[in-house]
Design a protein around this motif. Sequence first.
Motif, mmCIF file in Angstrom:
data_model
loop_
_atom_site.group_PDB
_atom_site.id
_atom_site.type_symbol
_atom_site.label_atom_id
_atom_site.label_comp_id
_atom_site.label_asym_id
_atom_site.label_seq_id
_atom_site.Cartn_x
_atom_site.Cartn_y
_atom_site.Cartn_z
ATOM 1 N N ALA A 245 1.009 -1.172 0.080
ATOM 2 C CA ALA A 245 0.121 -0.478 0.261
ATOM 3 C C ALA A 245 0.899 1.183 0.362
ATOM 4 O O ALA A 245 0.549 2.129 -0.767
ATOM 5 N N GLU A 246 1.790 1.054 0.514
ATOM 6 C CA GLU A 246 2.954 2.598 1.123
ATOM 7 C C GLU A 246 3.445 2.872 -0.496
ATOM 8 O O GLU A 246 3.069 4.201 -0.782
ATOM 9 N N ASP B 140 -7.721 0.386 1.742
ATOM 10 C CA ASP B 140 -6.667 1.164 2.505
ATOM 11 C C ASP B 140 -6.899 3.054 2.019
ATOM 12 O O ASP B 140 -7.070 3.014 0.784
ATOM 13 N N THR B 141 -7.742 3.759 2.636
ATOM 14 C CA THR B 141 -7.757 5.185 2.448
ATOM 15 C C THR B 141 -7.108 6.041 1.103
ATOM 16 O O THR B 141 -7.374 5.875 0.148
ATOM 17 N N ASP B 142 -6.011 5.697 1.974
ATOM 18 C CA ASP B 142 -5.039 6.562 1.287
ATOM 19 C C ASP B 142 -5.067 5.657 -0.315
ATOM 20 O O ASP B 142 -4.990 6.522 -1.174
ATOM 21 N N SER C 203 -15.881 -2.968 2.139
ATOM 22 C CA SER C 203 -14.741 -3.046 0.928
ATOM 23 C C SER C 203 -15.441 -1.655 0.370
ATOM 24 O O SER C 203 -15.049 -1.437 -0.475
ATOM 25 N N ILE C 204 -16.616 -2.478 0.136
ATOM 26 C CA ILE C 204 -17.345 -1.987 -1.621
ATOM 27 C C ILE C 204 -17.761 -0.447 -1.597
ATOM 28 O O ILE C 204 -17.324 0.217 -2.113
ATOM 29 N N LEU C 205 -17.931 -0.678 -0.521
ATOM 30 C CA LEU C 205 -18.650 0.260 0.230
ATOM 31 C C LEU C 205 -17.768 1.743 0.374
ATOM 32 O O LEU C 205 -17.721 2.432 0.038
ATOM 33 N N GLN C 206 -16.926 1.039 0.989
ATOM 34 C CA GLN C 206 -15.837 2.206 1.257
ATOM 35 C C GLN C 206 -14.952 2.335 0.119
ATOM 36 O O GLN C 206 -13.928 3.894 0.040
ATOM 37 N N ARG C 207 -15.138 1.720 -1.044
ATOM 38 C CA ARG C 207 -14.110 1.580 -2.286
ATOM 39 C C ARG C 207 -15.341 3.173 -2.677
ATOM 40 O O ARG C 207 -14.866 4.383 -3.764
#
Length: 1070
Positions: free
Chosen positions: A569-570, A612-614, A678-682
């Motif tokens: 992710a980073e 991950d939000t970032d 996870s889909i809602l977050q995307r």
Amino acid sequence: NIGQIESYTEYVNHFTENGIHDEIAPESTAQDGGCLRNGNARPLKGKRKIREQCENRRKNSSSSKRSNQLQNGEVVEAVTLFEVVIMGKSAMQSVVDDWVEAYKRDRDVALLDLINFFIQCSGCQGMVTAEMFQSVQNCEVMQKMTETFDEETGLQYKKFMAYPWILTVTWPVDMDNEDYPLIKPGPYWKKFRANFYSMVRAFRHTSTLAAMKLLTALVNLHLNLDISKHNLERLYEVEKNRAAGKRTNSRLDQLEKKKKEFEQKYLEMDNMMNAIFKGTFLQRYRDIIPEIRAICIEEMGSWMKMYPDTFLNDSYLKYIGWMLYDKQPEVRLKCLQGLQGIYGQKDLVYKMDLFTSRFKDRIVSMSLDKEHEVAVQAMKLLMLMSQNCEDALSSEDYETLYQFVYTTHRPLATAAGELFYNRLLIQESEMDSFANRNGKWEPVASQLRTLIIFFLESELHSHVTYLVDSLWDWALSVLKDWECMTALLLENTNDHDEALSKAEESALIEIILATIREAAEGHPPAGRAGTRKVLSAKEKKIQVEDCTKITEHFIVVLPQLLAKYSTDAEKVTNLLQIPQYFDLELYSTGPLDKHLDTLLKEVEAIVAKHSDTDVLETCSRVYHVLGSEGLAICNKVVAAKTELVDELVNKLNQLLVNSWNEGEGLCAEEEEIHHICSILQRVAVFYNAHDLSKWNLYDKMIKLLVFELEHGSLPLQVVLPALQCAYFALLWQLASVVEDTPPKENVSDLKTRLKHLCHICTCYLSHDNRELREKGFAILCDLLMIVSHQDSSDDETVESLDYLPSSSLQTKMIIFIQDHVFTDEEEETKDLTEEEDRKKESQKLDALHLKRCLLAAYCKLIIYNVVEMTSAAEIYKHYMKTYNDFGDIIKETLSRSRHNDKIRSAKTVILCLQQLFQKYVESQDDSASSITSMDVFSVSFVNIKELARRFSLTFGWDQVKSRESVAMIHKEGIEFAFQGAATTEEKSLPPNLNFLVILSEFSNKLLKPDKRLVYSYLQRYIPEPALCKGDSWYSLGWYRTSLLANEEEENSVVSSLNEWPPLNLTSTLA
């Protein structure tokens, strides 16, 4: 001419020696005061006569025959040498030649002309006559010249010096004598003091500058004399070695005589140089005036560089070493600049061993100097020392100096970057040899590894942009070698010693991103640069070339890097920021178009892998950048984004249909619920940057939010993104209403939705989950701010969206602030490991940041009049207690509120103090509830009084500007203090009388006429004076004293209550 220099040298030494008395030896000034007193008694007419005689003498002398100049159409004859220099700016050499010729004809007159030249250069209008020069002592000449400075200040100076005993007495007997300059109040004394010191300083400054420049000229002359003497010795040896028959004895005797003359000149020059050095430098290098000290040190540095055989030794170097500790930055700066000229020459540094060992630590510490320019020059000096002095600096010194690449002051960071590059990076490899072996760029790769290791060991991962910027002026060949950087990331090697570790790979990717940003933007990072400079044509050309180079390389390489690090992710977050610096038009040229499809596929795969939000926000930004309108690739990017969102929404709909049960909510396995989250977050992340209104997600989100509100059984990971999606949906709908002209049905639907979502967020303020409460509060504040500040001047449909919070909602919001911002959570006290303690501190910082965001969101509502200004009183109560965490926000709120409405802001401030006072009264015991027994020295009462003092300080020094506000505070405070007072006949005290002690903190912000008006307003509430006696009324006395200084003033106010002139302020106190 040696003779003229010798004569002038003697005078300069006397001139500077006597010029010091007023600054270093006041006793001598007192002793010589009679000279000035006698001179002061001389009538003005006599002074004019002396000056006329002097000028007549000059006009008759050969040195005064100057060229005439035209001035305002009239012929003006330049009388003095100073006037000739002023008028003939471009003919300085001819002026000097004329003076030399005059000196040869009449030594005394020419020398007197030169003396007056320097006196006039000091700003003095006096003239030294031949009689004065020949018969009067130098100290008396100095005093007489001092009298002819500025007329106004000169009179005061003579009055002061007429009583020299003042300098020997600690303080005068008559303290009230305002004619005594040292105690005269106000700006008059300040001007006297400044001009008094400037008189003496002007003479010392000018004479010291002349003496130092003269010594510099002598050093140059000495060098020329060395060359001539060396040539003469060679001729003498040649003539001496000739055969006896060819030798000419007369020629040999002539050379021998010339050689003795040179030796005599050598001796004379050495004597003059020593005389100036001992007579001027040794006295002036420690002068009280920093400009004079700086002149001495600056010239000494030039002497050492010009004539090292004489001056570059420890007996002279010690003066520069001592002045490195000077309190004034300009003196320290001259020391460092002088040392740079010495350490910059390798053939001189061998003489600096003792000085280096003695003062090296001081020079290293000066890199931390509070003056930035001194620190920069210290770093440059250390750079020269590291180059030309082996082992001058220790490894500990280098480690300390390298860390300055992270400082916010760019010149200092750049100087440290030069040291870092030359000392650490250059030594790792030979820059002249370039080898490409097995796909590796050995020299650059070695330097990159060194840079990465330094970055990781410094443990300042968020400051990589500062590190790159510090090296930008020196290491461009390394920092712009993106081919080598990406090759290191993509290479597959079986040698584990050569392969980069995961931490090194992350650091290298950060360095790549920082170098790309610096090259593309062309200015330093935020926090380090001042005002952005305008790029020159050459710099713009380099910037365009770099952008093209970046684009052409990373269009091909970036998809490969994303594919390799897709699970990290980073790394992915940093890599996905690179496309925003592309020249996107290149995508549509030639074979590069195919790489766009590869990039979009990799981004889509990353969205599918990460929650991950970032990472998701970075992916969303990539679609936004690549899909900008006007680009040739826009349609292709929009199509790819639409396909991605379609897939996400279809999966979400299918999961909700399969798992949703009316009355029960989500009935599914844990894995399916996790998938829904996870889909809602995307979707929420993409909804933030892209308009997804055509997918009609609002109704689905509201359904989830209402169910949670009624039943409270949904997972938090479902409710939070659903709330965000509903919020973003309303924002996009609001944007369409503002930009277009929609039907009234759409506007009505939007208003209904706004009220509904605000109601849901209000209900969530009391939810069991803290994170959901905070998210609901933040969204509620944003909605209230956005809706209440739409531009409705030309659009009635937008005006209908106005929504102001009710009083009950405002109460709930302020209670929320009290509970979530100003209430500290209890901490568990237990032993923690170092890692756990570091993690806990990080969590505290995150929590503090969130609290500040919540408080700032609510304070914006106060500033923009969305909620009542009086609600700020609850926030102002915590100003002192939470000053370190929230003081800046509360102070800004107070300032902005006062700017909007002075009167309402003042009422809010006094309301805050009244509420605290009432709370304090209620907290007292029954035995102390009466006004007579209340303890005004208790900690609680003192804290309220201190808070009032802090509030008064926010009004600043402009009493006129804050006049109405402060008057309103006193009016409201007086009324509160006497609120509920019994009748006079009962002789009882008002219950809030002690509030006057708190109110007195604002008295110093009142103008004197306003104090009288406030006092007259106070008189309306005070019973007969006879009844206001005793200790029980001391609060009233305290407040009266803060308004009126003495009883006479009080009596004058009482006797003229009806005689005040009309003021605008009287309406406030009506």
